[in-house]
Design a protein around this motif. Structure first.
Motif, short mmCIF file in Angstrom:
data_model
loop_
_atom_site.label_atom_id
_atom_site.label_comp_id
_atom_site.label_asym_id
_atom_site.label_seq_id
_atom_site.Cartn_x
_atom_site.Cartn_y
_atom_site.Cartn_z
N HIS B 29 53.02 120.44 87.26
CA HIS B 29 51.62 120.54 87.72
C HIS B 29 50.85 119.32 87.24
O HIS B 29 50.80 119.03 86.06
CB HIS B 29 50.97 121.81 87.19
CG HIS B 29 51.36 123.04 87.96
ND1 HIS B 29 50.68 124.23 87.85
CD2 HIS B 29 52.33 123.25 88.87
CE1 HIS B 29 51.23 125.12 88.66
NE2 HIS B 29 52.24 124.55 89.28
N THR B 30 50.23 118.62 88.21
CA THR B 30 49.51 117.40 87.83
C THR B 30 48.05 117.66 87.51
O THR B 30 47.40 116.84 86.87
CB THR B 30 49.59 116.36 88.98
OG1 THR B 30 48.95 116.90 90.14
CG2 THR B 30 51.04 116.02 89.29
N GLN B 50 43.40 115.15 86.49
CA GLN B 50 44.34 115.01 87.61
C GLN B 50 45.18 113.76 87.34
O GLN B 50 44.68 112.64 87.41
CB GLN B 50 43.60 114.88 88.94
CG GLN B 50 44.50 114.48 90.11
CD GLN B 50 45.59 115.51 90.43
OE1 GLN B 50 45.30 116.67 90.67
NE2 GLN B 50 46.84 115.07 90.41
N GLY B 51 46.44 113.96 87.04
CA GLY B 51 47.35 112.85 86.79
C GLY B 51 46.80 111.92 85.73
O GLY B 51 46.36 112.34 84.66
N GLY B 72 50.13 113.13 80.49
CA GLY B 72 50.01 113.88 81.73
C GLY B 72 50.47 115.31 81.64
O GLY B 72 50.67 115.98 82.66
N SER B 73 50.63 115.83 80.39
CA SER B 73 51.12 117.19 80.27
C SER B 73 50.18 118.01 79.39
O SER B 73 49.16 118.50 79.85
CB SER B 73 52.54 117.20 79.73
OG SER B 73 53.02 118.52 79.62
N LYS B 97 48.52 120.26 92.53
CA LYS B 97 47.68 119.11 92.81
C LYS B 97 46.32 119.64 93.24
O LYS B 97 46.25 120.67 93.90
CB LYS B 97 48.30 118.30 93.95
CG LYS B 97 47.61 116.98 94.24
CD LYS B 97 48.35 116.26 95.36
CE LYS B 97 47.58 115.02 95.79
NZ LYS B 97 48.24 114.34 96.92
#
Lengths: 112, 115
Positions: B29-30, B50-51, B72-73, B97
């Motif tokens: 999941h971004t 988001q990202g 990113g996690s 997203k």
């Protein structure tokens, strides 16, 4: 600013009844609408997501409808069971937004 | 794990202390979101990642609140100099997203109590 209202705030029904939960919103320029359930002390469980182009979504005994023009969504629960007892929340992002705006929820009690 | 994981599940601390709340989103999941659920206010959006894009911090209630997302996690929400009005359940959610008609999936939350 999007405002979301859920009526009633609480509902008690005998087991086996079909029931409808209501959600209304003020800004019809929505991307989608999501229904959640929340059990006491727990997070939110996603039940159904209806895209703005859809009229309804079904999952098992649950059916959610969406009428953008009137700013309303309903969650229909068929043949209610005691395990359905929880708080049900509807939430939606505005157009071009990812932030969910939530209603205050309907607390459902299904009496055996 | 299969779902969004948050820790600790409960936190009690004295007014004025700093606290850190952790969120581990669903793998892949971004998008990651923080919300706050308090008795009188219902659920409120706090911050969104988001990202690798700059986060949207528009929902943070004061400059005592900050959040970061490493690699990113995993994300950490930090509240400095806690006040009693910070007492609430802090919920984290993730989605594949943002703006892609993907549902947000929530963790069980951290129940924060400020004495």
């Amino acid at each position: 600013k999007q405002e979301v209202t859920q009526i009633p705030a609480a509902l008690s029904v005998p087991e086996g009844e079909n029931l409808v939960l209501n959600c209304s919103f003020t800004d019809s320029a929505i991307y989608n609408l999501q229904w959640f359930r929340q059990d006491p002390g727990k997070g939110l469980t996603s039940l159904l997501l209806i895209q703005s182009s859809q009229r309804e979504q079904t999952s098992g005994r649950l059916n959610a409808s969406l009428d953008k023009s009137s700013g309303r969504s309903t969650l229909y629960i068929a043949a209610s069971q005691p395990g359905d007892s929880a708080t049900y929340l509807c939430a939606l992002p505005g157009a071009g937004s990812y932030q969910l705006t939530f209603g205050k929820g309907t607390k459902l009690s299904v009496i055996p | 794990g299969a779902g969004v994981s948050q820790s600790p599940s409960n936190k009690v601390t004295e007014k004025g202390k700093d606290v850190e709340l952790r969120c581990d989103p669903i793998s892949g999941h971004t998008a990651l979101y923080w919300y706050r659920q308090s008795l009188g206010q219902g659920l409120e959006f706090l911050i969104y990642f988001q990202g690798n894009s700059a986060p949207d911090k528009s929902g943070l209630p004061s400059d005592r609140f900050s959040a970061e997302r490493t690699g990113g996690s995993v994300s950490t929400l930090t509240i400095q100099r806690t006040q009693q009005e910070d007492s609430a359940v802090y919920l984290c959610a993730s989605s594949l997203k943002a703006l892609d008609n993907q549902p947000q999936h929530f963790g069980d939350g951290t129940r924060l109590s400020i004495l």
